[in-house]
Design a protein around this motif. Structure first.
Motif, short mmCIF file in Angstrom:
data_model
loop_
_atom_site.label_atom_id
_atom_site.label_comp_id
_atom_site.label_asym_id
_atom_site.label_seq_id
_atom_site.Cartn_x
_atom_site.Cartn_y
_atom_site.Cartn_z
N VAL A 182 26.11 9.34 107.61
CA VAL A 182 25.04 9.85 108.46
C VAL A 182 23.68 9.36 107.98
O VAL A 182 23.50 9.05 106.79
CB VAL A 182 25.06 11.40 108.54
CG1 VAL A 182 26.39 11.88 109.13
CG2 VAL A 182 24.82 12.03 107.18
N ASP A 183 22.72 9.30 108.89
CA ASP A 183 21.37 8.87 108.53
C ASP A 183 20.39 10.04 108.43
O ASP A 183 19.19 9.85 108.37
CB ASP A 183 20.84 7.81 109.50
CG ASP A 183 20.61 8.34 110.91
OD1 ASP A 183 20.93 9.52 111.18
OD2 ASP A 183 20.09 7.56 111.74
N ASP A 184 20.93 11.25 108.39
CA ASP A 184 20.12 12.46 108.28
C ASP A 184 20.37 13.06 106.89
O ASP A 184 21.44 13.62 106.63
CB ASP A 184 20.55 13.44 109.38
CG ASP A 184 19.81 14.77 109.34
OD1 ASP A 184 19.21 15.11 108.29
OD2 ASP A 184 19.84 15.48 110.36
N PRO A 185 19.40 12.93 105.97
CA PRO A 185 19.61 13.41 104.60
C PRO A 185 19.98 14.90 104.51
O PRO A 185 20.81 15.28 103.69
CB PRO A 185 18.26 13.14 103.90
CG PRO A 185 17.63 12.06 104.71
CD PRO A 185 18.09 12.29 106.12
N ALA A 186 19.39 15.72 105.36
CA ALA A 186 19.70 17.15 105.32
C ALA A 186 21.15 17.39 105.74
O ALA A 186 21.86 18.21 105.12
CB ALA A 186 18.74 17.92 106.24
N LEU A 187 21.61 16.70 106.76
CA LEU A 187 23.00 16.83 107.19
C LEU A 187 23.94 16.32 106.10
O LEU A 187 24.98 16.93 105.82
CB LEU A 187 23.24 16.08 108.50
CG LEU A 187 24.68 16.06 109.02
CD1 LEU A 187 25.21 17.48 109.23
CD2 LEU A 187 24.76 15.24 110.30
N SER A 188 23.60 15.21 105.47
CA SER A 188 24.42 14.66 104.39
C SER A 188 24.57 15.68 103.26
O SER A 188 25.67 15.92 102.76
CB SER A 188 23.79 13.37 103.88
OG SER A 188 24.55 12.82 102.84
N ASP A 189 23.45 16.27 102.86
CA ASP A 189 23.50 17.30 101.81
C ASP A 189 24.33 18.50 102.24
O ASP A 189 25.11 19.05 101.46
CB ASP A 189 22.08 17.76 101.45
CG ASP A 189 21.28 16.72 100.70
OD1 ASP A 189 21.87 15.72 100.22
OD2 ASP A 189 20.04 16.90 100.60
#
Length: 184
Positions: free
Chosen positions: A166-173
């Motif tokens: 994913v390119d969304d850091p919050a979603l990745s975390d």
């Protein structure tokens, strides 16, 4: 010119280490033999003194990297805190962000599917990892430890793949955090 056996073995090991890093970082088809040899600080010429083909290098590289992971799991203690430490390390931002030294399963499984020479090493070590995890610290008293090991590895690897994709850091975390919470 012949080199001493110890020097040849050291060069072979260096090629494996560099190939393993590059394969995990850029994929099996994203790196060439000359690039691997350059990373190992060797010329392209002696490659075939060490490996019959790139496919042979891929298989041995996967064997090498997954063997190291298996040895690390075997070295872990057998306690709830060891389990948490293992999961925290695997499902970490550091692991996610450093593909070149990360898990071969998360980095290359989708490519191993299309690389038959690598499947044997991948399968053998996955079986070893499942066995080590089930005997080490996956027994929760809820039933079959082998099934629990399969579920755990599947969730860990799947979470790492998704967190990297994913390119969304919050979603990745969030993916890493929720996988860790679900496994503890």
């Amino acid at each position: 010119m012949r080199y001493p056996a110890a020097e040849t073995a050291a060069r072979h090991e260096r090629i494996l280490q560099e190939a393993s890093k590059l394969f995990r970082e850029r994929g099996l088809n994203g790196v060439s033999v000359p690039e691997i040899m350059k990373a190992a600080q060797l010329t392209h010429g002696p490659f075939y003194n060490h490996f019959a083909s790139k496919d042979a290098l891929v298989a041995e590289s996967i064997d090498h990297a997954m063997g190291a992971m298996l040895r690390d799991i075997v070295a872990i203690g057998e306690s709830a805190s060891a389990r948490q430490q293992f999961l925290d390390g695997y499902l970490s931002r550091e692991h996610r962000d450093n593909r070149d030294v990360g898990c071969v399963m998360a980095g290359l499984a989708s490519e191993v599917v299309r690389t038959p020479p690598a499947k044997g090493a991948f399968t053998r070590h996955l079986k070893g990892i499942l066995g080590a995890l089930s005997s080490k610290f996956l027994s929760t008293g809820k039933g079959d430890t082998r099934a629990e090991a399969v579920r755990t590895v599947s969730m860990m690897v799947g979470a790492m793949i998704l967190a990297r994709a994913v390119d969304d850091p919050a979603l990745s975390d969030e993916i890493l955090d929720q996988a860790r919470a679900g496994l503890l």
